[in-house]
Design an enzyme around this catalytic site. Structure first.
Site, PDB file in Angstrom:
ATOM      1  CB  CYS B  50      45.354  48.567  26.544  1.00 12.80           C
ATOM      2  SG  CYS B  50      43.821  48.014  27.248  1.00 12.80           S
ATOM      3  CD  GLU B 114      35.487  46.163  26.364  1.00 16.41           C
ATOM      4  OE1 GLU B 114      35.454  46.581  27.521  1.00 16.41           O
ATOM      5  OE2 GLU B 114      35.908  46.839  25.408  1.00 16.41           O
ATOM      6  CD  GLN B 116      36.197  46.848  31.002  1.00 19.37           C
ATOM      7  OE1 GLN B 116      35.453  46.360  30.152  1.00 19.37           O
ATOM      8  NE2 GLN B 116      36.887  46.120  31.837  1.00 19.37           N
ATOM      9  N   GLY B 189      41.692  24.571  48.115  1.00 18.47           N
ATOM     10  CA  GLY B 189      42.801  24.727  47.184  1.00 18.47           C
ATOM     11  C   GLY B 189      42.980  26.203  46.916  1.00 18.47           C
TER      12      GLY B 189
END
Lengths: 271, 419
Positions: B50, B114, B116, B189
């Site tokens: 991507c 990263e 990936q 929350g």
């Protein structure tokens, strides 16, 4: 001759590992600490070989003079620490353990001005076990306290939130606490057995189990302190910061007592 | 080396363009077959993620290779390559090697370090191998790149630290609890932030998760999603003694978790550490809570500081990584240069001469007994045999290298003769 060489080689590699570990603290890199651990492993192997050679060379008693007792102390610490590495990822703890080992080895190499007691009849498995068990027990306690010290530092930086690289470099609180726990758990029975075998031996040599010798008193103190620590951990549920703080305190107290004790003349003058 | 990389990534091209290209690169069968059909392309890998689409190719002797690849990619994406010329990047030979290594090591990624991208590259390579699109150069390049990526990962701190707030919280939790396995978590929350944090935590195999929210319905929804238990908002102090990690992110105007509450919860908690994460603005947890023994309180700013510092650390690590990559690119080039025809011929000759020298030495006793003239003849004889034997392969190699694909021949010779 080869014994001296092996001993000096072990000393040199221990020193090298201390330097590398120091580097890992300065650089704040875990990878460097891994090299330190590798060096310590090599040193431990050489050191073990030294003891084996010494054992087979015969003649001299195994670990009874101050020189060898200290070196055995260092050996036990290295062995314990490296064994713990298999269980927990605490590579940087070595940066605290290795200087102590190095100092012990340096003192051992200086030979204490020839205070080798060797002495009458100090042979046999009973004495050997007494010495080895006590020393192994004490070595475990030192590692426990070093882990405790490291715990307090990690606790401090986690609280202050300033030195993030140190947080990252140091092992987790959980692992450090576990090491403290394991060392107490294993060290206490060893020390207990060491004291028992020692008292049997004392009965044979000196005629009684106990004679208020400073060394004996010190050991009793150590035993009581560690019994206390272990009790608090197991029965009261101490852990983490409190346990770490107290084990450091106990170590400091024992050092202070050791200093006091050295002022007295002891019948137990072979460390 | 005639290695060429043409592509576009998140730095050079807008998302819209990359999208179109990536979609059309999804079918590697078509992409690679189309490439290999063209005589310019000898080997090819197509990497489409991507954040980048690029074609890595070994090309033949031509001046049109670059334009061909651009046009080809334009054709795939359905746009005019000339019009988007400025969005392409082009790397050749040494630069291409370095670029490929940088991509594999995640130095060229949007989030540096990263993990990936390496997997994506391995997939792209495997797909090219399956379609017989790779050869000696790209095989070696890909394997070398995977090794480089491993080295960078092991020898630098590029990937060790969290660069997002919720991941930073997980990392800190690990520094307290060691492993998060079996730990119990309370979310106060049920907003977006706490959901994100919960996702990260669940990946760490935490034991249980409890969710308290003002609107109970929302707590129940989220609890269902994460296999947790909903807690009535007013009851959350009662579960405090049982949890190890608390993440507070309510929209409450004041403190909802006070020092008093934590102190009383810890009475049953013994000396167990408690990790409190306050990602709410304004804050949910009274700051004085952080003074309690064994309690570690981090708010959003602390976590953001961690993230910023980690980003800086990654940048520092990247400098080291660039050094590693430069060294490895050099090593790769050295290997490639050894594949040239001339050095191979020289090495082959040297090898033969070495054999002759060795054998002559073995028979030196006999040779010394020969007359001067006979010895001369013997040497001539041997060197002429070598020359005759080497003549054809030498000519062959030179012809191949001037005409077509010599790499395979050279590699085979180097391997067979162990040069």
């Amino acid at each position: 001759m080869s014994q001296v060489f092996l001993f000096k080689a072990a000393l040199a590699v221990y020193l090298a590992s201390t330097v590398v570990y120091g580097g890992s603290l300065l650089e704040k890199r875990v990878l460097t600490a891994r090299f330190g651990a590798g060096l310590m492993l090599v040193a431990l192997a050489v050191h073990t070989f030294y003891f084996v050679v010494r054992l087979f060379a015969g003649g001299a008693p195994f670990v009874f003079d101050a020189y060898n007792a200290l070196s055995f102390f260092a050996w036990a610490m290295a062995a314990v620490y490296l064994a713990l590495q298999l269980k927990t990822k605490t590579r940087v703890l070595g940066a605290f353990v290795s200087p102590v080992i190095s100092v012990l080895m340096v003192i051992a190499s200086v030979d204490f001005g020839g205070r080798i007691a060797g002495a009458t009849g100090l042979t046999g498995t009973l004495v050997s076990s007494h010495v080895m068990l006590s020393i192994a027990g004490e070595a475990l306690f030192v590692v426990a306290s070093l882990a405790g010290g490291m715990y307090l530092i990690q606790d401090y930086v986690l609280r202050e939130k300033t030195d993030r690289r140190l947080i990252h470099l140091f092992p987790s609180l959980h692992d450090l606490d576990r090491i403290n726990h394991i060392c107490l758990l294993l060290g206490f029975p060893l020390l207990t057995l060491g004291v028992i075998t020692g008292s049997f031996w004392a009965r044979i040599v000196w005629g009684s189990h106990w004679q208020w010798d400073p060394k004996q008193v010190w050991t009793l103190f150590a035993w009581i302190f560690y019994a206390f620590l272990l009790h608090q951990r197991l029965a009261i549920g101490w852990q983490g910061r409190k346990a770490a703080r107290w084990s450091l305190l106990v170590l400091a107290a024992l050092f202070a007592l050791l200093f006091l004790e050295s002022l007295f003349i002891s019948a137990h003058d072979f460390i | 080396m005639r290695l060429l990389i043409v592509g576009m990534n998140f730095k050079t091209a807008p998302l819209e363009l990359r999208e179109r290209l990536q979609n059309s690169c999804a079918d590697q069968d078509i992409v690679l077959a189309g490439l290999m059909r063209h005589s310019v392309i000898r080997e090819a890998i197509c990497l489409a993620t991507c954040n980048r689409v690029e074609i890595i190719a070994r090309v033949g002797e031509t001046d049109h290779d670059e334009n061909f690849l651009k046009a080809y990619m334009g054709g795939l994406g359905g746009f005019d390559a000339a019009a988007v010329e400025k969005h392409f990047y082009v790397y050749r030979d040494t630069d291409a090697v370095r670029h490929f290594f940088r991509v594999a090591s995640s130095l060229d990624s949007m989030v540096m370090g990263e993990p990936q991208i390496l997997g994506q590259m391995k997939d792209a390579y495997r797909m090219a191998v399956d379609r017989h699109a790779t050869g000696i150069l790209l095989n070696r390049l890909a394997h070398h790149a995977f090794l480089v990526a491993k080295r960078v990962r092991n020898e630098t701190d590029i990937a060790v630290n969290a660069v997002s707030v919720s991941y930073a919280a997980v990392e800190l939790a690990k520094k307290i609890f060691g492993s998060l396995k079996g730990k119990s978590v309370l979310l106060i929350g049920a907003g977006e932030m706490s959901e994100l944090a919960a996702r990260h935590l669940i990946r760490q195999e935490i034991g249980s998760i409890r969710i308290a929210n003002r609107t109970f319905e929302r707590a129940r929804e989220m609890a269902e999603e994460f296999h947790g238990a909903p807690v009535l908002f007013d009851d959350f102090p009662s579960v405090l003694p049982e949890v190890d990690i608390v993440i507070a992110s309510t929209g409450a105007p004041g403190y909802i978790l006070t020092k008093e509450m934590v102190v009383s919860a810890l009475k049953k908690h013994k000396d167990r550490p408690l990790f409190l994460i306050d990602i709410a603005v304004p804050r949910d947890i009274e700051p004085a809570v952080g003074d309690i023994d064994n309690v570690y309180l981090y708010n959003i700013d602390h976590l953001q500081d961690v993230v910023d510092a980690n980003r800086a650390m990654r940048k520092e690590a990247a400098l080291r990584a660039e050094d590693i990559i430069a060294g490895e690119a050099e090593a790769f080039e050295k290997w490639f240069n050894s594949l040239a025809a001339v050095p191979t011929i020289v090495a082959l000759r040297e090898k033969m001469e070495g054999v002759v020298k060795g054998e002559m030495k073995r028979f030196s006793g006999w040779i010394e007994r020969l007359s001067e003239e006979d010895r001369q003849h013997l040497e001539w004889l041997v060197s002429s045999i070598i020359n005759k034997i080497l003549h054809d392969p030498t000519i062959g190699l030179k012809e191949e290298s001037s005409e077509k694909d010599e790499l395979g021949y050279i590699a085979a010779i180097r391997r067979l003769f162990r040069l």
